[in-house]
Design an enzyme around this catalytic site. Structure first.
Site, PDB file in Angstrom:
ATOM      1  CG  HIS A  45      71.395  22.887  27.359  1.00  0.00           C
ATOM      2  ND1 HIS A  45      71.116  21.734  26.662  1.00  0.00           N
ATOM      3  CD2 HIS A  45      70.964  23.907  26.578  1.00  0.00           C
ATOM      4  CE1 HIS A  45      70.530  22.031  25.519  1.00  0.00           C
ATOM      5  NE2 HIS A  45      70.428  23.347  25.437  1.00  0.00           N
ATOM      6  CG  ASP A  82      69.898  22.685  21.249  1.00  0.00           C
ATOM      7  OD1 ASP A  82      70.278  23.241  22.296  1.00  0.00           O
ATOM      8  OD2 ASP A  82      68.699  22.495  20.973  1.00  0.00           O
ATOM      9  CD  GLU A 116      67.484  24.316  27.118  1.00  0.00           C
ATOM     10  OE1 GLU A 116      66.977  25.365  26.671  1.00  0.00           O
ATOM     11  OE2 GLU A 116      67.466  23.253  26.481  1.00  0.00           O
ATOM     12  CD  GLU A 117      67.023  20.530  24.445  1.00  0.00           C
ATOM     13  OE1 GLU A 117      65.840  20.933  24.348  1.00  0.00           O
ATOM     14  OE2 GLU A 117      67.926  20.889  23.676  1.00  0.00           O
ATOM     15  CG  ASP A 138      70.723  27.189  24.211  1.00  0.00           C
ATOM     16  OD1 ASP A 138      70.899  26.383  23.270  1.00  0.00           O
ATOM     17  OD2 ASP A 138      70.033  26.917  25.207  1.00  0.00           O
ATOM     18  CG  HIS A 189      65.398  20.128  19.025  1.00  0.00           C
ATOM     19  ND1 HIS A 189      64.385  20.085  19.966  1.00  0.00           N
ATOM     20  CD2 HIS A 189      66.431  20.776  19.631  1.00  0.00           C
ATOM     21  CE1 HIS A 189      64.805  20.686  21.071  1.00  0.00           C
ATOM     22  NE2 HIS A 189      66.039  21.123  20.884  1.00  0.00           N
TER      23      HIS A 189
END
Length: 312
Positions: free
Chosen positions: A35, A142, A174-175, A197, A284
């Site tokens: 992603h 990410d 995706e998030e 991922d 994140h």
């Protein structure tokens, strides 16, 4: 476009999913998925004073935002701002995006609307840096590092004469909703999907190996033991790794993987999936850290797997 000379087809849909294809005529269709979206904020309101109020997009860590520089991706062009910060704000244990105020330098609401609109996305204004010993630091590793990997895999597999159909999908959402991977899978109808991922490492403060296993930076790509992952294909990837001398690690997920693999697995009439992850520190957070050797080993592992698949 970077991938044009390496593909037979490039497809893009309304949600800006991008799929690069080789051997589209082959009945075997292997989907590679990673992603391209990232976590951040979205403008929900503009005050009379010209400051921005926001909601979150994805799993942000709220305490990392006050005092940070940000970029508003407006249709009128990129606009820079700062998340306002003061000492009492940082003391709040229940800090949320409702407490955020972003200053873009506007005089008032009317002035702010010359630069931004409601719904514009906002990301942290951080940079890519090389660290010691082949480590790299950046925001949104990410999972843009995964997108880089699957595109390099596609190039390498083609160079080595892969005959199977390969569909490298750079997906969106995706998030937040995971709609990108679902759309791509329902349209590709893959025989097998390999999702790339990132995953948490256990070699940094705050991570407990009891939760997912021991995963370390620089020790190789990570295969996931999960109820949604087909063990047979995990083993085939591990066999490829042993044959090539590529180190691999294992992680555990007791239910879903909380990646695009979940949506792909349940799409169509069911799609066999494997999840290959890059170890990542500080996921994140404003700056994440990965290892270039893990990236190269992941590319080589999947490229070897695809090249060998035609003999199945």
């Amino acid at each position: 476009m970077e991938m044009k000379e390496y593909t037979d087809e490039i497809r893009e849909d309304e949600m800006h999913n991008l799929v690069c294809v080789i051997n589209p005529e082959h009945p075997v269709r292997i989907m590679l998925s990673a992603h391209a979206d990232e976590i951040g904020l979205m403008i929900s309101n503009i005050t009379e004073e010209g400051t921005l109020q926001v909601i979150d997009r994805g799993g942000i860590v709220t305490h990392t935002y006050p005092g940070q520089q940000v970029i508003v991706h407006s249709q009128k062009g990129d606009v820079y701002g700062v998340v306002e910060a003061y000492r009492d704000l940082l003391k709040k244990s229940d800090l949320s995006t409702k407490d955020f105020v972003i200053d873009i330098g506007a005089r008032d609401r009317e002035d702010a609307l010359k630069y931004v609109d409601l719904g514009d996305p906002i990301v942290l204004d951080t940079h890519i840096r090389k660290l010691a010993n082949g480590r790299i630091s950046a925001r949104a590793l990410d999972d843009r590092i995964g997108v880089y990997i699957i595109m390099e895999v596609l190039k390498r597999a083609r160079e080595r004469g892969c005959k199977a159909g390969v569909y490298a999908a750079s997906t969106t959402g995706e998030e937040t909703t995971k709609t990108g991977a679902y759309w791509c899978s329902t349209r590709i109808r893959p025989t097998l999907a390999i999702v790339v991922d990132v995953t948490y490492t256990s070699d940094c403060i705050g991570m407990n190996p009891a939760e997912m296993g021991t995963v370390e930076l620089g020790k190789g790509p990570v295969l996931c033991n999960s109820p949604i992952v087909v063990k047979e294909w995990n083993q085939k990837l591990e066999d490829c790794a042993k044959e090539a001398g590529i180190p691999v690690q294992r992680e555990a997920a007791s239910r879903l993987s909380y990646t695009d693999a979940d949506k792909i697995h349940f799409s169509n009439e069911g799609v066999p999936v494997v999840l290959v992850s890059i170890p990542l520190r500080y996921m994140h957070m404003p700056c994440e850290v990965a290892d270039e050797n893990d990236v190269e080993n992941c590319i080589e592992l999947i490229a070897r797997f695809l090249t060998a698949y035609q003999a199945e």
